[in-house]
Design an enzyme around this catalytic site. Structure first.
Site, PDB file in Angstrom:
ATOM      1  CD1 TRP A  78      -0.877   2.309   2.529  1.00  0.00           C
ATOM      2  CD2 TRP A  78      -2.902   1.561   1.356  1.00  0.00           C
ATOM      3  NE1 TRP A  78      -1.748   3.408   2.584  1.00  0.00           N
ATOM      4  CE2 TRP A  78      -2.901   3.087   1.969  1.00  0.00           C
ATOM      5  CE3 TRP A  78      -3.899   1.216   0.639  1.00  0.00           C
ATOM      6  CZ2 TRP A  78      -4.061   3.867   1.681  1.00  0.00           C
ATOM      7  CZ3 TRP A  78      -5.206   2.034   0.595  1.00  0.00           C
ATOM      8  CH2 TRP A  78      -5.157   3.390   0.813  1.00  0.00           C
ATOM      9  CG  ASP A  99      -0.829  11.277   2.080  1.00  0.00           C
ATOM     10  OD1 ASP A  99      -1.751  10.649   1.708  1.00  0.00           O
ATOM     11  OD2 ASP A  99      -1.213  12.252   3.126  1.00  0.00           O
ATOM     12  CD1 TRP A 159      -2.963   4.523   5.469  1.00  0.00           C
ATOM     13  CD2 TRP A 159      -3.741   3.660   7.306  1.00  0.00           C
ATOM     14  NE1 TRP A 159      -2.548   5.432   6.451  1.00  0.00           N
ATOM     15  CE2 TRP A 159      -3.114   4.780   7.786  1.00  0.00           C
ATOM     16  CE3 TRP A 159      -4.076   3.158   8.450  1.00  0.00           C
ATOM     17  CZ2 TRP A 159      -2.778   5.459   8.721  1.00  0.00           C
ATOM     18  CZ3 TRP A 159      -4.258   3.662   9.745  1.00  0.00           C
ATOM     19  CH2 TRP A 159      -3.568   4.736  10.018  1.00  0.00           C
ATOM     20  CD1 TRP A 195       0.945   8.472   9.967  1.00  0.00           C
ATOM     21  CD2 TRP A 195      -0.741   9.776  10.751  1.00  0.00           C
ATOM     22  NE1 TRP A 195      -0.168   7.704  10.538  1.00  0.00           N
ATOM     23  CE2 TRP A 195      -1.125   8.509  10.919  1.00  0.00           C
ATOM     24  CE3 TRP A 195      -1.634  10.931  11.214  1.00  0.00           C
ATOM     25  CZ2 TRP A 195      -2.527   8.358  11.692  1.00  0.00           C
ATOM     26  CZ3 TRP A 195      -2.817  10.576  11.831  1.00  0.00           C
ATOM     27  CH2 TRP A 195      -3.124   9.100  12.000  1.00  0.00           C
TER      28      TRP A 195
END
Ligand SMILES: *[C@@H]1O[C@H](CO)[C@@H](O)[C@H](O)[C@H]1NC(C)=O
Ligand SMILES: *[C@@H]1O[C@H](CO)[C@@H](O)[C@H](O)[C@H]1NC(C)=O
Ligand SMILES: *[C@H]1O[C@@H](CO)[C@H](O)[C@@H](O)[C@@H]1NC(C)=O
Length: 582
Positions: free
Chosen positions: A63, A66, A90, A125
């Site tokens: 996967w 961004d 994810w 992130w």
């Protein structure tokens, strides 16, 4: 971006079903992606390369989401991205890292950032890179800390002499920025590239929300270490929900040349973009940045929020630009997710691509941006065909032969000789091109158009994706719709096949001509209307139109004949795509 709620997998499935049934936007507790906990720890053992892309950015498996921290440093382009090293859903996110000297051939190096410290142990992130004076790159990213708060961290290259900057270190003084003073700690993420003000202070914004008001919270710093929240946000807009992945940068009012993120002053406008978690699409405005007040005001030609301008009217999210000092251009990266089912993603063993990087600049009229695939992509062009001056009669289509088109680059120019039969335009359509395309898809006969391409088509057209234009007549002008209609792209009925569309700002009565370029790559259809004024990316999963069984057609379902003044098509070669560590 990348907010996961710790919620049970079954609940997510229920919500997904509810969304599918209602088939409209529902505030799914603003879940950024579906979280399939039971799948997250599974190694993906399956691997199906059939519909995998040949020249779009992808790791060998698993996967991705961004694009993160794209930058150019000492002759090398870097792309980091959100990556699950274990499987095709994810989860387990790290900052994967690839390097390139041409934006086309990529080598994977070791992941740059893993969850290891109290300030990022629950997530590493999205974020951005900034090149500090003295040519020193840094990364700012969102960490999810031991208390599950979203905080902003910094990381530095361990060894600036390593040409690929393989190792990154996180100083002990992290987190740099914490969600204090009324900021929602679950809605505080995705720091931008920082820009340097005339007052000697750095600035950056972080995506957030207050109730339903989307916010770009502004911070300033003199030393890049101690950051102070400004009294006012850089920009906010009511009713838009969480702003993910904000991007803020200057554009030149004249010409295609890109500007470094800190440029400010005469001849410069600014662009502000957010990814709306509510709609899972992105919107931008062009406007004015006042550095004294530290506020950004959109010009008003385009609204904030979900009726505004989009880089791409299709499957495109979490984008980020960077300034390429080598090519003196601003380059845009964006993520296109799969629109296949989770079961299929799992059996494919891979999910998600980055679109072809695009140069982006302000259109001559200053109202919108224009995008074009970086010219380096043309080095992949192989066998070519060209057709000139061919009339496509009303209701007819023909096949373009001579090259394989499962992996191709096609440029076509249509000449619309008469607009007499253009259908009337209902003003209520003007904020909903996608809805209009849903009603008037590729099969629905029109006046002037639909005309365009059937790509990823099977030999008898049982499967095909239509990319086309349709011209309407309103009171004072003509309105041109560009549409991507995948409703017949696959035999399989259980797939997500939304039509995607945008209007094209072109004076078709004056020009008569309109152009279309489409990058076809097995399961990707990435199209650029009128030299990049309107762009649409779509994922499709044919069953018949695969490999050497893929065909390309030109069609015209309008009442008016159309001239195809030129078509050029190229087979596209495979670049090196993360096929090994250096
Ligand atoms: C830094 O990288 C350079 C170039 O790869 C290498 O020669 C050098 O040994 C590295 N220094 C350290 C401390 O690892
Ligand atoms: C903070 O954000 C989360 C995630 O969107 C949301 O569920 C929660 O309601 C927000 N809290 C407040 C006080 O607005
Ligand atoms: C991509 O996948 C489709 C189909 O599952 C979803 O509807 C989209 O919301 C999703 N897009 C993003 C940006 O997550």
């Amino acid at each position: 971006m990348g907010a996961s709620r710790k919620i049970a997998g079954t609940w997510v499935v229920m919500v997904a079903v509810a969304v599918a049934v209602l088939s409209r936007w529902v505030d799914v507790a603003e879940a950024s992606h579906a979280v399939y906990e039971h799948l997250q720890s599974l190694e993906s053992s399956n691997y199906d390369p059939k519909l995998r892309t040949g020249y779009h950015f992808q790791p060998p498996k698993h996967w991705i989401n961004d694009p993160n921290g794209p930058m150019y440093y000492n002759g090398v382009y870097h792309l980091f991205y959100q990556y699950n090293p274990k499987g095709a859903v994810w989860g387990n996110i790290v900052w994967a890292h690839s390097v390139s000297t041409d934006l086309i051939n990529w080598l994977a190096v070791e992941p740059a950032i893993h969850p290891t410290e109290p300030f990022d142990i629950n997530g590493c992130w999205s974020g951005s890179a900034t090149i500090l004076p003295g040519n020193r790159p840094v990364i700012l990213y969102t960490g999810v800390d031991t208390l599950s708060r979203q905080v902003q961290n910094i990381a530095f290259p361990k060894n600036l002499s390593d040409p690929y900057l393989r190792k990154w270190v996180k100083p002990k003084y992290n987190p740099l920025i914490q969600p204090v003073g009324g900021i929602n700690a679950s809605s505080f993420r995705d720091p931008t590239t920082a820009w340097y003000g005339r007052d000697g202070r750095w600035r950056l914004v972080i995506g957030s929300k207050r109730g339903m008001r989307g916010e770009a919270i502004l911070y300033r710093s003199r030393d890049f270490k101690r950051w102070v929240k400004a009294k006012h946000a850089l920009h906010t807009a009511g009713g838009t929900g969480m702003w993910e992945c904000p991007d803020f940068y200057p554009v030149s009012i004249d010409g295609k040349q890109g500007l470094d993120t800190s440029e400010y002053g005469e001849g410069v406008k600014h662009v502000f973009k957010v990814s709306l978690d509510l709609t899972r699409y992105e919107y931008y405005t062009v406007g004015t940045y006042d550095q004294e007040k530290d506020q950004y005001v959109p010009d008003g030609a385009s609204p904030d929020g979900n009726t505004g301008l989009r880089y791409d009217y299709g499957n495109f999210y979490a984008s980020k630009t960077f300034y390429d000092a080598a090519g003196k251009r601003r380059i845009l990266w964006g993520w296109a997710n799969e629109s296949d089912s989770v079961t299929d993603d799992n059996s494919k063993g891979w999910a998600g691509i980055q679109v072809i990087p695009r140069a982006v600049w302000l259109d001559k009229e200053g109202k919108q941006l224009v995008q074009w695939p970086v010219e380096e992509i043309e080095t992949l062009r192989g066998k070519q065909i060209q057709i000139k001056h061919k009339i496509v009669k009303s209701g007819k289509f023909f096949e373009v032969k001579g090259i394989q088109t499962a992996q191709a680059d096609v440029e076509v120019i249509f000449d619309v000789k008469s607009l007499e039969k253009a259908e009337p335009f209902d003003p209520s359509w003007s904020t909903n091109p996608q809805g209009l395309c849903g009603i008037k898809g590729g099969e629905v006969k029109g006046g002037v158009g639909p005309f365009g391409l059937f790509v990823l088509a099977s030999s008898k057209l049982e499967e095909r994706t239509a990319v086309f234009f349709r011209v309407f007549r309103s009171d004072d002008k003509h309105v041109v719709l560009m549409c991507n209609d995948p409703t017949r792209s696959s035999y399989k009925s259980n797939l997500y096949k939304p039509t995607f569309a945008g209007f094209v700002d072109v004076d078709i009565a004056k020009n008569s001509k309109i152009s279309l370029r489409t990058l076809i790559d097995h399961s990707v259809v990435e199209s650029f209307g009128e030299n990049g004024k309107t762009c649409i990316t779509s994922r499709v999963y044919p069953s018949l139109a695969v490999g050497s069984n893929v065909h390309l057609f030109v069609f015209n379902n309008g009442a008016e004949d159309i001239e195809m003044s030129q078509l050029k098509g190229w087979e596209m070669k495979n670049p090196r795509m993360n096929d090994g560590e250096i």
